[in-house]
Motif scaffolding. Sequence first.
Motif, PDB file in Angstrom:
ATOM      1  N   ALA A  55       0.815  -1.213   0.000  1.00 11.62           N
ATOM      2  CA  ALA A  55       0.000   0.000   0.000  1.00 11.62           C
ATOM      3  C   ALA A  55       0.852   1.268   0.000  1.00 11.62           C
ATOM      4  CB  ALA A  55      -0.931  -0.001   1.212  1.00 11.62           C
ATOM      5  N   SER A  56       2.114   1.164   0.460  1.00  9.66           N
ATOM      6  CA  SER A  56       2.985   2.339   0.501  1.00  9.66           C
ATOM      7  C   SER A  56       3.834   2.465  -0.767  1.00  9.66           C
ATOM      8  CB  SER A  56       3.909   2.266   1.722  1.00  9.66           C
ATOM      9  OG  SER A  56       4.734   1.112   1.666  1.00  9.66           O
ATOM     10  N   ASP A  57       3.655   1.545  -1.705  1.00 14.04           N
ATOM     11  CA  ASP A  57       4.411   1.596  -2.960  1.00 14.04           C
ATOM     12  C   ASP A  57       3.613   2.418  -3.980  1.00 14.04           C
ATOM     13  OD1 ASP A  57       5.448   1.029  -5.554  1.00 14.04           O
ATOM     14  OD2 ASP A  57       6.269  -0.873  -4.849  1.00 14.04           O
ATOM     15  N   PRO A  58       4.111   3.571  -4.410  1.00 18.62           N
ATOM     16  CA  PRO A  58       3.348   4.422  -5.351  1.00 18.62           C
ATOM     17  C   PRO A  58       2.991   3.705  -6.644  1.00 18.62           C
ATOM     18  CG  PRO A  58       5.240   5.609  -4.458  1.00 18.62           C
ATOM     19  CD  PRO A  58       5.396   4.182  -4.037  1.00 18.62           C
ATOM     20  N   ASP A  59       3.866   2.809  -7.117  1.00 18.23           N
ATOM     21  CA  ASP A  59       3.576   2.073  -8.348  1.00 18.23           C
ATOM     22  C   ASP A  59       2.337   1.200  -8.179  1.00 18.23           C
ATOM     23  OD1 ASP A  59       5.778   3.037  -9.833  1.00 18.23           O
ATOM     24  OD2 ASP A  59       7.099   1.599  -8.840  1.00 18.23           O
ATOM     25  N   ILE A  60       2.242   0.542  -7.041  1.00 17.63           N
ATOM     26  CA  ILE A  60       1.104  -0.347  -6.799  1.00 17.63           C
ATOM     27  C   ILE A  60      -0.176   0.455  -6.594  1.00 17.63           C
ATOM     28  CG2 ILE A  60       0.142  -2.020  -5.173  1.00 17.63           C
ATOM     29  CD1 ILE A  60       2.871  -3.226  -4.887  1.00 17.63           C
ATOM     30  N   VAL A  61      -0.084   1.573  -5.898  1.00 16.56           N
ATOM     31  CA  VAL A  61      -1.270   2.410  -5.700  1.00 16.56           C
ATOM     32  C   VAL A  61      -1.811   2.897  -7.041  1.00 16.56           C
ATOM     33  CG1 VAL A  61      -2.134   4.552  -4.706  1.00 16.56           C
ATOM     34  CG2 VAL A  61      -0.546   3.128  -3.400  1.00 16.56           C
TER      35      VAL A  61
END
Length: 340
Positions: A55-61
Amino acid sequence: MRPVGSKYLLEEPLGRGATGTVWRARQTVPAGAEAAVTGSPGETVAIKVLKEELASDPDIVMRFLRERSVLLRLTHPNIVRVRDLVVEGDLLALVMDLVDGPDLHRYLRENGPLSPVAASLLTAQVADALAASHADGVVHRDLKPANVLLRESGGELHPLLTDFGIARLADSPGLTRTHEFVGTPAYVAPESAEGRPQTSAVDIYGAGILLYELLTGRPPFAGGTALEVLHRHLEEEPARPGNVPEPLWTVVERCLRKNPDERPSAENLARALRTVAQGVGVHASSAQIAAAEGVGALLAPDPSPAPVPQDPGGDPNAATTVLPTTGAPGGHDTAAATSD
């Protein structure tokens, strides 16, 4: 109870995997227009809360937000419906219909293998779900018994495929750089193990592994380490178990072709499995037996498999699934989830 967004309360955990935890939850207010299902206060749902590091990975968000519409519109009687997606601070969650029943992995562990007819009919329903998703351009990429939930109705098992989109969400550039792969070693297609381009054919390979396990109680390739299992996918052919009728083995063998271009479409797989189920049953007619014996004609290679899309701006040649550089020590659970 812990709130998720402004509309849901977590009640109790139902299961944990490598990418998050599934909870039984309760809806507190109707969802807004952005949700696929409005729901009502007091309704029970299942919520998958992704791990904090995801959840803290901008790519995944960004990927989560980009694929929102795909996940919300994917509906089929054999697919667990995604009702809503929650993005709030460092929390990402998928709200789904609650399936009151075990997953297929647990069912097999508690009840043992299925008969050839039952295995064929259950896998045919899974293939129906894949056909619907592939037609919508969605490839599951982590098909295995743990991702098939079972709802019992009238004494019959109704399978529902879950975790669509999770493999792709977790397959971030960061994970790729650290040489972690998306999938589960016992169920990974050869092209995925080698980091080659992937299509919907990876799901057909997974269906073949699943069918083999339904018939025998175990996947065809095992080993002490993940690396050993992946090499067996690449180099070995599974042996036909003695209890598997020849027509059904023809189906398994076609699904497990090393070359993805030789595997059938999900639609043709479902048709072939139902033909075999009719032909190997104790009350089969001579015509049904003959049709089952000629099942190979129904398993022509898929002429247009759905591709796994690249991320906008991503490297189209970058491997998304690779052989790990080192194996785990003995006793590694090669069927353990790496992206569920």
